[in-house]
Enzyme design. Sequence first.
Site, mmCIF file in Angstrom:
data_model
loop_
_atom_site.group_PDB
_atom_site.id
_atom_site.type_symbol
_atom_site.label_atom_id
_atom_site.label_comp_id
_atom_site.label_asym_id
_atom_site.label_seq_id
_atom_site.Cartn_x
_atom_site.Cartn_y
_atom_site.Cartn_z
ATOM 1 N N CYS A 108 0.807 -1.231 0.000
ATOM 2 C CA CYS A 108 0.000 0.000 0.000
ATOM 3 C C CYS A 108 0.836 1.276 0.000
ATOM 4 O O CYS A 108 0.304 2.362 -0.213
ATOM 5 C CB CYS A 108 -0.977 -0.011 1.167
ATOM 6 N N HIS A 232 -3.008 7.080 2.748
ATOM 7 C CA HIS A 232 -3.482 5.776 2.265
ATOM 8 C C HIS A 232 -4.805 5.471 2.949
ATOM 9 O O HIS A 232 -4.984 5.720 4.139
ATOM 10 C CB HIS A 232 -2.443 4.700 2.581
ATOM 11 N N ASN A 262 -10.127 -0.102 0.611
ATOM 12 C CA ASN A 262 -8.662 -0.053 0.548
ATOM 13 C C ASN A 262 -8.229 -0.558 -0.825
ATOM 14 O O ASN A 262 -8.367 -1.736 -1.130
ATOM 15 C CB ASN A 262 -8.083 -0.915 1.668
HETATM 16 N N1 COA Z 1 -18.080 -8.246 10.377
HETATM 17 C C1 COA Z 1 -18.502 -8.487 11.625
HETATM 18 N N2 COA Z 1 -17.692 -8.842 12.620
HETATM 19 C C2 COA Z 1 -16.376 -8.970 12.332
HETATM 20 C C3 COA Z 1 -15.865 -8.721 11.057
HETATM 21 C C4 COA Z 1 -16.784 -8.360 10.041
HETATM 22 N N3 COA Z 1 -16.389 -8.098 8.795
HETATM 23 N N4 COA Z 1 -14.535 -8.921 11.075
HETATM 24 C C5 COA Z 1 -14.222 -9.270 12.339
HETATM 25 N N5 COA Z 1 -15.334 -9.295 13.092
HETATM 26 C C6 COA Z 1 -15.465 -9.617 14.505
HETATM 27 C C7 COA Z 1 -14.302 -10.376 15.040
HETATM 28 O O1 COA Z 1 -14.453 -11.757 14.799
HETATM 29 C C8 COA Z 1 -14.369 -10.052 16.527
HETATM 30 O O2 COA Z 1 -15.337 -10.864 17.125
HETATM 31 P P1 COA Z 1 -15.098 -11.447 18.605
HETATM 32 O O3 COA Z 1 -14.993 -10.252 19.476
HETATM 33 O O4 COA Z 1 -16.325 -12.279 18.822
HETATM 34 O O5 COA Z 1 -13.833 -12.217 18.512
HETATM 35 C C9 COA Z 1 -14.894 -8.616 16.530
HETATM 36 O O6 COA Z 1 -15.501 -8.402 15.244
HETATM 37 C C10 COA Z 1 -13.825 -7.590 16.732
HETATM 38 O O7 COA Z 1 -12.765 -7.903 15.847
HETATM 39 P P2 COA Z 1 -11.438 -7.112 15.876
HETATM 40 O O8 COA Z 1 -10.457 -7.753 14.973
HETATM 41 O O9 COA Z 1 -11.056 -6.849 17.292
HETATM 42 O O10 COA Z 1 -11.932 -5.732 15.242
HETATM 43 P P3 COA Z 1 -11.113 -4.414 15.059
HETATM 44 O O11 COA Z 1 -11.797 -3.300 15.726
HETATM 45 O O12 COA Z 1 -9.658 -4.603 15.296
HETATM 46 O O13 COA Z 1 -11.318 -4.156 13.490
HETATM 47 C C11 COA Z 1 -10.119 -4.338 11.438
HETATM 48 C C12 COA Z 1 -10.793 -5.089 12.552
HETATM 49 C C13 COA Z 1 -9.518 -5.338 10.445
HETATM 50 C C14 COA Z 1 -11.135 -3.467 10.750
HETATM 51 C C15 COA Z 1 -9.001 -3.435 12.042
HETATM 52 O O14 COA Z 1 -8.203 -4.198 12.908
HETATM 53 C C16 COA Z 1 -8.129 -2.817 11.000
HETATM 54 O O15 COA Z 1 -8.576 -2.014 10.199
HETATM 55 N N6 COA Z 1 -6.817 -3.126 11.017
HETATM 56 C C17 COA Z 1 -5.897 -2.562 10.070
HETATM 57 C C18 COA Z 1 -6.102 -3.200 8.748
HETATM 58 C C19 COA Z 1 -5.403 -2.501 7.661
HETATM 59 O O16 COA Z 1 -5.282 -1.316 7.652
HETATM 60 N N7 COA Z 1 -4.954 -3.271 6.677
HETATM 61 C C20 COA Z 1 -4.391 -2.776 5.504
HETATM 62 C C21 COA Z 1 -2.995 -2.349 5.693
HETATM 63 S S1 COA Z 1 -2.462 -1.541 4.244
#
Ligand code: COA
Length: 306
Positions: A108, A232, A262
């Site tokens: 990215c 980004h 993204n």
């Molecule tokens: N829909 C519903 N629930 C979801 C889900 C979805 N699409 N994806 C995950 N969950 C659930 C998880 O299973 C978890 O459930 P649990 O509490 O029962 O275990 C809960 O939601 C929370 O998940 P978590 O991973 O803690 O959420 P988060 O607040 O960290 O958000 C992301 C997840 C991926 C959105 C976030 O971590 C993120 O954006 N990270 C950076 C990713 C990124 O930028 N990547 C690209 C880099 S270039």
Amino acid sequence: MGVRFKGWGIGLPDRIVTNDELSLTLDTSDEWITERTGIRERRVGGTAMSLGVIAGQRAIEDANMTLADIDFLILATTTPDRLCPATAPMIASAMGLTCPAMDVNAACSGFMYAVRTAYGLLETGNKRILVIGSEHLSRWVDWSDRNMAVLLGDGAGAAVLEYDPDGSDLISFSLGADGSAADLLTCEHGGFFEMNGKEVFRRAVRVVVDSAEQALASAGITADDLSLMIPHQANIRIIQAAAQRLGIDMDRAVITLDRYGNTSSSSIPLAFYDARENGRIKAGEYALMTGFGAGMTWASAIVRWS
Ligand code: COA
């Protein structure tokens, strides 16, 4: 010496996939995706080549140039159409370009890495370089994996960079990489994207803030001098956290992830284009372009539009 941005173009698939549509087949909801990421819909379709060709052609037209003016093509992509050959020569050929053409993969941060590479080439003899970010991320998404499927989208953005002995739009850079974090976000051969979202989130905020501060310092300005932040587009909460730590209010941040998700290497040129279409790019004003991604890689630049 200096480098000017002369023209910009984008290429997006027509097909829009909304959060509600994803919720039909995944255990997710519009509410969860919007709240946790800021993403409402994304574009799906095309290929790295087809989207890149559209963006590249439009950037050359926008620069009021012809194919003969371009003497190098750099494609930033994480999702080349084939492992070999690179996608850049195929884009060049489809456009009618016969100049050197190569791919850069810095995930990215790819567009900013490609811009930095173009800067170096312009410093050593090239005159006008077409830099394209183009991604076909949907091809490498497991559409039954709610962790990744809700985040990514397809698209392309491009810019023509021109050598200028008398001044520069690009003022400073700060790039970096840390391969010890490689396993946080991967796509194995024949596999799909997988990610440790929480750890990527944590590190992303840190590297964006650090590299932005370094780029600001080497430009001799502070965050108060910025009229725009062009980040980004991975997650609105990452952008908010980084902007807050840098002292940049969100009114100055460009946001397109609500519409495109993204799009990796394409997200910064797509965001620039959106800002320009909305009259937010103004001569003489400073902007911060900043990206991070798998690798991990990161890259910030300070620009001042001419
Ligand atoms: N829909 C519903 N629930 C979801 C889900 C979805 N699409 N994806 C995950 N969950 C659930 C998880 O299973 C978890 O459930 P649990 O509490 O029962 O275990 C809960 O939601 C929370 O998940 P978590 O991973 O803690 O959420 P988060 O607040 O960290 O958000 C992301 C997840 C991926 C959105 C976030 O971590 C993120 O954006 N990270 C950076 C990713 C990124 O930028 N990547 C690209 C880099 S270039």
